[in-house]
Design an enzyme around this catalytic site. Sequence first.
Site, mmCIF file in Angstrom:
data_model
loop_
_atom_site.group_PDB
_atom_site.id
_atom_site.type_symbol
_atom_site.label_atom_id
_atom_site.label_comp_id
_atom_site.label_asym_id
_atom_site.label_seq_id
_atom_site.Cartn_x
_atom_site.Cartn_y
_atom_site.Cartn_z
ATOM 1 N N ARG B 64 0.846 -1.184 0.000
ATOM 2 C CA ARG B 64 0.000 0.000 0.000
ATOM 3 C C ARG B 64 0.885 1.237 0.000
ATOM 4 N NH1 ARG B 64 -4.979 -0.652 -1.884
ATOM 5 N NH2 ARG B 64 -6.252 -2.105 -0.673
ATOM 6 N N ALA B 76 -10.724 -6.759 -1.844
ATOM 7 C CA ALA B 76 -11.549 -5.546 -1.908
ATOM 8 C C ALA B 76 -11.278 -4.797 -3.189
ATOM 9 C CB ALA B 76 -11.232 -4.641 -0.712
ATOM 10 N N GLU B 92 -14.261 -8.870 -7.708
ATOM 11 C CA GLU B 92 -13.014 -8.633 -6.970
ATOM 12 C C GLU B 92 -12.506 -9.910 -6.300
ATOM 13 O OE1 GLU B 92 -10.970 -6.167 -6.831
ATOM 14 O OE2 GLU B 92 -12.087 -4.564 -7.797
ATOM 15 N N GLU B 96 -8.809 -11.163 -7.345
ATOM 16 C CA GLU B 96 -7.723 -11.116 -6.349
ATOM 17 C C GLU B 96 -7.354 -12.484 -5.779
ATOM 18 O OE1 GLU B 96 -8.174 -8.051 -3.409
ATOM 19 O OE2 GLU B 96 -8.049 -6.473 -4.921
ATOM 20 N N GLU B 138 -3.858 -4.715 -13.844
ATOM 21 C CA GLU B 138 -2.506 -4.633 -14.410
ATOM 22 C C GLU B 138 -1.479 -4.095 -13.411
ATOM 23 O OE1 GLU B 138 -0.341 -2.640 -18.322
ATOM 24 O OE2 GLU B 138 -2.344 -2.005 -17.713
#
Lengths: 179, 179
Positions: B64, B76, B92, B96, B138
């Site tokens: 992050r 998320a 999602e 993920e 991406e």
Amino acid sequence: MKDLKETTISSKRVYEGKILNLRVDRVLLPNGKESGREVVEFSEAVAIVPIAEDGKVLLVTQYRYPVGDVLLEAPAGKMDPKEDPETCARRELQEETGYTAGSLEKICEFYTTPGFTNELMHVFLAQELTPGEQNPDEDEFVQVEAVSLQDAIAMIYNGKIRDGKTIAGLLAAYNMLKE
Amino acid sequence: MKDLKETTISSKRVYEGKILNLRVDRVLLPNGKESGREVVEFSEAVAIVPIAEDGKVLLVTQYRYPVGDVLLEAPAGKMDPKEDPETCARRELQEETGYTAGSLEKICEFYTTPGFTNELMHVFLAQELTPGEQNPDEDEFVQVEAVSLQDAIAMIYNGKIRDGKTIAGLLAAYNMLKE
């Protein structure tokens, strides 16, 4: 673990404001490509779950301009520069509810929304409460509501409590006190 | 309840970006005075607490950039324009983690940080999971970790999980499943 780090190539502060700044950076991704990152710079903050002798939790209602609604929330606020989280928690509890806490215990901490801001929230459980005078900031209008902890938990699931730090704090306190 | 509403006097968009916009408004406070309000405009989003047949919860590690660290989080992501929360949650989860959910149930929703943004987070419990191929965006690099729900709850209190939506979602799911 594969290295996931993103490295800063350039950084530009596009806005400096009263409670936040906005930065737009170029970063190098783990795959060698470049991307942009928008970062809202915000101070650390605290939220308090204050539980009175009768088992009721003290929440505050407050108009939240960014969402255009009155929300029921845990008392909370930004840390002043150089203020530590515990001092801030005692100050915000007193300012927003009037109460002072004989016992203040850190429950957990979290980034509120780490995809675009560095805001870090420290969450405290406050007990052994003594009532006093509310003393909110000049442009802050809050009203205190005492709700049983059980009812507050139900309000998370029925949509009456819709604030992230309040949901995390109430559930973390509830779960801790039940153990 | 006293009227707590703040009325917009003027509004200026100071930044339009890739994932967020920034607005600076003048508002009329309930006491008749004026103040400034900085608002980060962000899309709605979803978080998913996916619990596999063996009781393990699937989390993702992700760098992050705004907080400069790798966090362990619930899957998320932002809702696309006109996408509904459930469709987004299924998308999602698949992107993920690779998993698809036979059962998807809304747990709660909340504003992530209503003091400065309108971001609204919808939280889902996903069960009856079927594995498949990960398909991240991406510029998104995520790694899946399966952790027992009990261990994940402990990681909230020992500081290993430090993401707000993940803490709220895990505790809300845990509390709901225990009832």
